[in-house]
Design a protein around this motif. Structure first.
Motif, PDB file in Angstrom:
ATOM      1  N   LYS A 103      30.812 -47.770  -9.535  1.00 44.23           N
ATOM      2  CA  LYS A 103      29.548 -48.093  -9.356  1.00 44.23           C
ATOM      3  C   LYS A 103      29.377 -48.312  -7.861  1.00 44.23           C
ATOM      4  CE  LYS A 103      25.785 -50.590 -10.413  1.00 44.23           C
ATOM      5  NZ  LYS A 103      25.120 -51.724 -11.510  1.00 44.23           N
ATOM      6  N   MET A 104      30.266 -49.387  -7.216  1.00 46.10           N
ATOM      7  CA  MET A 104      30.149 -49.687  -5.771  1.00 46.10           C
ATOM      8  C   MET A 104      30.126 -48.386  -5.038  1.00 46.10           C
ATOM      9  SD  MET A 104      28.963 -52.677  -5.858  1.00 46.10           S
ATOM     10  CE  MET A 104      28.184 -52.285  -7.504  1.00 46.10           C
ATOM     11  N   THR A 105      31.284 -47.646  -5.229  1.00 48.37           N
ATOM     12  CA  THR A 105      31.616 -46.223  -4.462  1.00 48.37           C
ATOM     13  C   THR A 105      30.430 -45.524  -4.364  1.00 48.37           C
ATOM     14  OG1 THR A 105      33.872 -46.455  -4.847  1.00 48.37           O
ATOM     15  CG2 THR A 105      33.266 -44.462  -4.042  1.00 48.37           C
ATOM     16  N   SER A 106      29.903 -45.201  -5.636  1.00 46.28           N
ATOM     17  CA  SER A 106      28.681 -44.226  -5.846  1.00 46.28           C
ATOM     18  C   SER A 106      27.502 -44.827  -5.085  1.00 46.28           C
ATOM     19  CB  SER A 106      28.404 -44.250  -7.107  1.00 46.28           C
ATOM     20  OG  SER A 106      29.340 -43.813  -8.006  1.00 46.28           O
ATOM     21  N   LEU A 107      27.373 -46.310  -5.162  1.00 47.47           N
ATOM     22  CA  LEU A 107      26.182 -46.788  -4.552  1.00 47.47           C
ATOM     23  C   LEU A 107      26.171 -46.769  -2.828  1.00 47.47           C
ATOM     24  CD1 LEU A 107      23.725 -48.839  -4.616  1.00 47.47           C
ATOM     25  CD2 LEU A 107      25.135 -50.831  -4.701  1.00 47.47           C
ATOM     26  N   LEU A 108      27.491 -47.057  -2.599  1.00 51.76           N
ATOM     27  CA  LEU A 108      27.439 -46.937  -1.059  1.00 51.76           C
ATOM     28  C   LEU A 108      27.089 -45.504  -0.605  1.00 51.76           C
ATOM     29  CD1 LEU A 108      28.403 -48.663   1.261  1.00 51.76           C
ATOM     30  CD2 LEU A 108      30.708 -47.645   1.221  1.00 51.76           C
ATOM     31  N   LEU A 109      27.722 -44.515  -1.296  1.00 53.71           N
ATOM     32  CA  LEU A 109      27.379 -43.025  -0.870  1.00 53.71           C
ATOM     33  C   LEU A 109      26.183 -42.726  -1.177  1.00 53.71           C
ATOM     34  CD1 LEU A 109      30.547 -41.388  -2.627  1.00 53.71           C
ATOM     35  CD2 LEU A 109      30.151 -41.881  -0.045  1.00 53.71           C
ATOM     36  N   ALA A 110      25.525 -43.215  -2.319  1.00 55.75           N
ATOM     37  CA  ALA A 110      24.054 -42.903  -2.395  1.00 55.75           C
ATOM     38  C   ALA A 110      23.323 -43.701  -1.362  1.00 55.75           C
ATOM     39  CB  ALA A 110      23.648 -43.526  -3.815  1.00 55.75           C
ATOM     40  N   LEU A 111      23.474 -44.868  -0.953  1.00 54.03           N
ATOM     41  CA  LEU A 111      22.623 -45.482  -0.064  1.00 54.03           C
ATOM     42  C   LEU A 111      22.712 -44.585   1.111  1.00 54.03           C
ATOM     43  CD1 LEU A 111      23.153 -49.215  -0.802  1.00 54.03           C
ATOM     44  CD2 LEU A 111      21.101 -48.061  -1.078  1.00 54.03           C
ATOM     45  N   ILE A 112      23.938 -44.321   1.618  1.00 59.31           N
ATOM     46  CA  ILE A 112      24.098 -43.739   2.950  1.00 59.31           C
ATOM     47  C   ILE A 112      23.415 -42.285   2.867  1.00 59.31           C
ATOM     48  CG2 ILE A 112      25.637 -42.805   4.542  1.00 59.31           C
ATOM     49  CD1 ILE A 112      27.655 -44.866   3.744  1.00 59.31           C
ATOM     50  N   PHE A 113      23.664 -41.664   1.911  1.00 54.36           N
ATOM     51  CA  PHE A 113      23.057 -40.519   1.761  1.00 54.36           C
ATOM     52  C   PHE A 113      21.711 -40.310   1.844  1.00 54.36           C
ATOM     53  CE2 PHE A 113      21.542 -36.376  -0.520  1.00 54.36           C
ATOM     54  CZ  PHE A 113      22.363 -35.529   0.053  1.00 54.36           C
ATOM     55  N   THR A 114      20.944 -41.379   0.938  1.00 58.11           N
ATOM     56  CA  THR A 114      19.471 -41.530   0.868  1.00 58.11           C
ATOM     57  C   THR A 114      18.780 -41.753   2.125  1.00 58.11           C
ATOM     58  OG1 THR A 114      19.651 -42.218  -1.406  1.00 58.11           O
ATOM     59  CG2 THR A 114      17.624 -42.708  -0.225  1.00 58.11           C
ATOM     60  N   PHE A 115      19.403 -42.676   3.190  1.00 61.47           N
ATOM     61  CA  PHE A 115      19.089 -43.173   4.143  1.00 61.47           C
ATOM     62  C   PHE A 115      19.170 -42.225   5.367  1.00 61.47           C
ATOM     63  CE2 PHE A 115      18.000 -46.748   1.274  1.00 61.47           C
ATOM     64  CZ  PHE A 115      16.797 -46.674   1.566  1.00 61.47           C
ATOM     65  N   THR A 116      19.933 -41.238   5.312  1.00 59.95           N
ATOM     66  CA  THR A 116      20.481 -40.472   6.559  1.00 59.95           C
ATOM     67  C   THR A 116      19.918 -39.027   6.116  1.00 59.95           C
ATOM     68  OG1 THR A 116      22.681 -40.228   5.544  1.00 59.95           O
ATOM     69  CG2 THR A 116      22.395 -41.866   7.212  1.00 59.95           C
ATOM     70  N   VAL A 117      20.824 -38.393   5.511  1.00 59.35           N
ATOM     71  CA  VAL A 117      20.676 -36.731   5.240  1.00 59.35           C
ATOM     72  C   VAL A 117      19.265 -36.567   4.339  1.00 59.35           C
ATOM     73  CG1 VAL A 117      21.604 -34.653   3.966  1.00 59.35           C
ATOM     74  CG2 VAL A 117      23.112 -36.253   4.938  1.00 59.35           C
ATOM     75  N   ARG A 118      19.076 -37.439   3.303  1.00 58.11           N
ATOM     76  CA  ARG A 118      17.972 -37.157   2.517  1.00 58.11           C
ATOM     77  C   ARG A 118      16.722 -37.372   3.099  1.00 58.11           C
ATOM     78  NH1 ARG A 118      15.094 -40.119  -1.129  1.00 58.11           N
ATOM     79  NH2 ARG A 118      14.405 -39.058  -3.192  1.00 58.11           N
ATOM     80  N   ARG A 119      16.820 -38.430   3.819  1.00 57.19           N
ATOM     81  CA  ARG A 119      15.463 -38.947   4.484  1.00 57.19           C
ATOM     82  C   ARG A 119      14.928 -37.845   5.701  1.00 57.19           C
ATOM     83  NH1 ARG A 119      12.997 -43.682   6.674  1.00 57.19           N
ATOM     84  NH2 ARG A 119      12.523 -43.468   8.587  1.00 57.19           N
ATOM     85  N   LYS A 120      16.208 -37.683   6.375  1.00 54.79           N
ATOM     86  CA  LYS A 120      15.966 -36.402   7.406  1.00 54.79           C
ATOM     87  C   LYS A 120      15.252 -35.054   7.057  1.00 54.79           C
ATOM     88  CE  LYS A 120      17.896 -35.917  11.863  1.00 54.79           C
ATOM     89  NZ  LYS A 120      18.877 -36.429  12.833  1.00 54.79           N
ATOM     90  N   VAL A 121      16.019 -34.555   5.767  1.00 62.16           N
ATOM     91  CA  VAL A 121      15.521 -33.454   5.044  1.00 62.16           C
ATOM     92  C   VAL A 121      13.998 -33.560   4.613  1.00 62.16           C
ATOM     93  CG1 VAL A 121      15.801 -32.048   3.053  1.00 62.16           C
ATOM     94  CG2 VAL A 121      17.683 -32.461   4.634  1.00 62.16           C
ATOM     95  N   ALA A 122      13.722 -34.692   3.799  1.00 65.16           N
ATOM     96  CA  ALA A 122      12.617 -35.083   3.282  1.00 65.16           C
ATOM     97  C   ALA A 122      11.280 -35.146   4.305  1.00 65.16           C
ATOM     98  CB  ALA A 122      12.344 -36.347   2.251  1.00 65.16           C
ATOM     99  N   LEU A 123      11.594 -35.889   5.380  1.00 63.75           N
ATOM    100  CA  LEU A 123      10.646 -35.940   6.215  1.00 63.75           C
ATOM    101  C   LEU A 123      10.699 -34.965   7.340  1.00 63.75           C
ATOM    102  CD1 LEU A 123      11.043 -39.908   7.034  1.00 63.75           C
ATOM    103  CD2 LEU A 123       9.324 -38.715   5.626  1.00 63.75           C
ATOM    104  N   ALA A 124      11.360 -33.924   7.339  1.00 67.82           N
ATOM    105  CA  ALA A 124      11.386 -32.607   8.128  1.00 67.82           C
ATOM    106  C   ALA A 124      10.043 -32.028   8.236  1.00 67.82           C
ATOM    107  CB  ALA A 124      12.574 -31.902   7.888  1.00 67.82           C
ATOM    108  N   ASP A 125       9.692 -31.308   9.184  1.00 72.20           N
ATOM    109  CA  ASP A 125       8.424 -30.519   9.169  1.00 72.20           C
ATOM    110  C   ASP A 125       8.540 -29.402   8.018  1.00 72.20           C
ATOM    111  OD1 ASP A 125       7.122 -31.916  11.238  1.00 72.20           O
ATOM    112  OD2 ASP A 125       7.921 -30.579  12.756  1.00 72.20           O
ATOM    113  N   GLU A 126       7.663 -29.045   7.370  1.00 73.15           N
ATOM    114  CA  GLU A 126       7.555 -28.097   6.516  1.00 73.15           C
ATOM    115  C   GLU A 126       8.072 -26.701   6.722  1.00 73.15           C
ATOM    116  OE1 GLU A 126       5.925 -28.230   2.207  1.00 73.15           O
ATOM    117  OE2 GLU A 126       6.312 -29.544   4.014  1.00 73.15           O
ATOM    118  N   GLY A 127       9.118 -26.196   6.141  1.00 73.56           N
ATOM    119  CA  GLY A 127       9.715 -24.926   6.505  1.00 73.56           C
ATOM    120  C   GLY A 127      10.835 -24.962   7.486  1.00 73.56           C
ATOM    121  N   ARG A 128      11.197 -26.247   8.015  1.00 75.00           N
ATOM    122  CA  ARG A 128      12.363 -26.275   8.750  1.00 75.00           C
ATOM    123  C   ARG A 128      13.605 -26.418   8.058  1.00 75.00           C
ATOM    124  NH1 ARG A 128      12.967 -30.197  13.289  1.00 75.00           N
ATOM    125  NH2 ARG A 128      14.873 -28.875  13.187  1.00 75.00           N
ATOM    126  N   VAL A 129      13.504 -26.834   6.868  1.00 76.30           N
ATOM    127  CA  VAL A 129      14.613 -26.809   5.880  1.00 76.30           C
ATOM    128  C   VAL A 129      14.452 -25.915   4.842  1.00 76.30           C
ATOM    129  CG1 VAL A 129      16.044 -28.412   4.462  1.00 76.30           C
ATOM    130  CG2 VAL A 129      14.894 -29.271   6.211  1.00 76.30           C
TER     131      VAL A 129
END
Lengths: 158, 185
Positions: A103-129
């Protein structure tokens, strides 16, 4: 200090002791933990479904992500607070639990992923991803958070 | 009569198998919790929208129209896994006060859904993007949040045996849980 010594110190802490000695505290804290889970799930899924191309498809991803953000952060705060309290009450059990490590491993990965890659992709301008990348991000996000949830449930079974 | 039915159910081979299984019960329970995330995740976001606390620029009709199919699918799995969990421990669940509270709350939540969809939601086009939604819509959101939160908590509490019939209970608990005080130890 070794990890076991730290976990033992947690277990013997005043807070851990107080929760263990009460019949009601653990169930009550755990219930709040579960309710925060539902909130996080809603805030995560609305965005991930949109990234995958289902759900609120007519809305821009960035706007949905911004709308869901405060609920995600709020839910995470409650989740971490109650989670730490639950941990303090049974730290030694957690030390020997492979579900807890998972659980702790998944949590760490989930938090890092959510606030880096996912955040960047979600907030990117429409059509850029591209749609394929968006989908991949959604799948990874749901998989990581599911890993956290399943791990959590299995701490109780071990 | 339902007592007899539960006793009969508890003695069916599949019930015993599920009750005693090493993996079956935990797996069904995990699926129940994971599906809860889908089902209630959607419901919570719709309720928060009804209170104008999120997605204010998205029409309510769109939030409901796009999220409720997922909630319905999740609910179907919830009912199936929930029924299986009951099937594994029918007698204990039947006399569990939290289980009874949960069932009553579920019925009330169903009534809330019916009231909302047959009432104010029919005229959603008139208030789809209002900054403050009609009182009945907000009420439906609050009632839904309170009821589902209670259902989650009651569901979690079924696991605890504080009010089980085999322990000494007050007459109030004995009545609510349908315990026969003469048979308890």
């Amino acid at each position: 200090m070794s990890l076991l010594a730290f976990f033992t110190w947690c277990e013997q802490s005043f807070v851990g002791e107080a929760i263990r000695n009460s019949q009601w505290l653990f169930p009550v804290i755990e219930s709040i933990h579960l309710l925060a889970l539902v909130l996080i799930a809603g805030a995560v899924l609305v965005v991930d479904m949109r990234l995958f191309g289902v759900g609120l498809r007519r809305q821009p991803v960035a706007q949905l992500a911004r709308d869901a953000q405060p609920w995600l952060i709020g839910g995470l705060m409650v989740m971490l607070t109650t989670g730490i309290l639950l941990f303090l009450s049974e730290a030694i059990k957690c030390y020997y639990s492979s579900a807890f490590a998972w659980k702790m491993t998944s949590l760490l990965l989930a938090l890092i992923f959510t606030f880096t890659v996912r955040r960047k992709v979600a907030l990117a301008d429409e059509g850029r991803v591209g749609p394929l990348w968006s989908r991949l991000v959604a799948v990874v996000s749901v998989a990581l958070w599911s890993g956290v949830g399943i791990g959590g449930r299995w701490i109780g079974f071990s | 009569m339902f007592q007899r039915f539960c006793e009969w159910l508890a003695n069916t081979p599949w019930s015993i198998a599920l009750h005693e299984s090493l993996w079956g019960y935990p797996i069904v329970e995990s699926v129940h919790v994971l599906t809860m995330c889908l089902f209630l995740g959607m419901i919570v976001m719709l309720d928060l929208r009804l209170l104008s606390l999120t997605m204010r620029t998205v029409p309510v009709s769109q939030v409901a129209g796009r999220l409720l199919p997922w909630a319905r699918a999740g609910f179907a799995v919830m009912v199936i896994t929930g029924a299986l969990l009951f099937y594994a421990i029918p007698v204990r669940a039947f006399h569990n006060i939290f289980f009874r509270i949960k069932i009553v709350m579920l019925i009330l939540a169903g009534v809330n859904v019916w009231v909302f969809h047959s009432g104010v939601f029919r005229r959603v086009a008139e208030w789809d993007l209002d900054p403050i939604l009609p009182k009945r819509a907000r009420m439906a959101g609050v009632v839904s949040l309170v009821l589902w939160a209670s259902i989650v908590v009651a569901g979690r509490m079924i696991a605890y045996n504080w009010f089980d019939c085999d322990r000494p209970q007050s007459s109030l608990v004995n009545t609510l849980a349908g315990c026969d005080p003469n048979t308890s130890e």
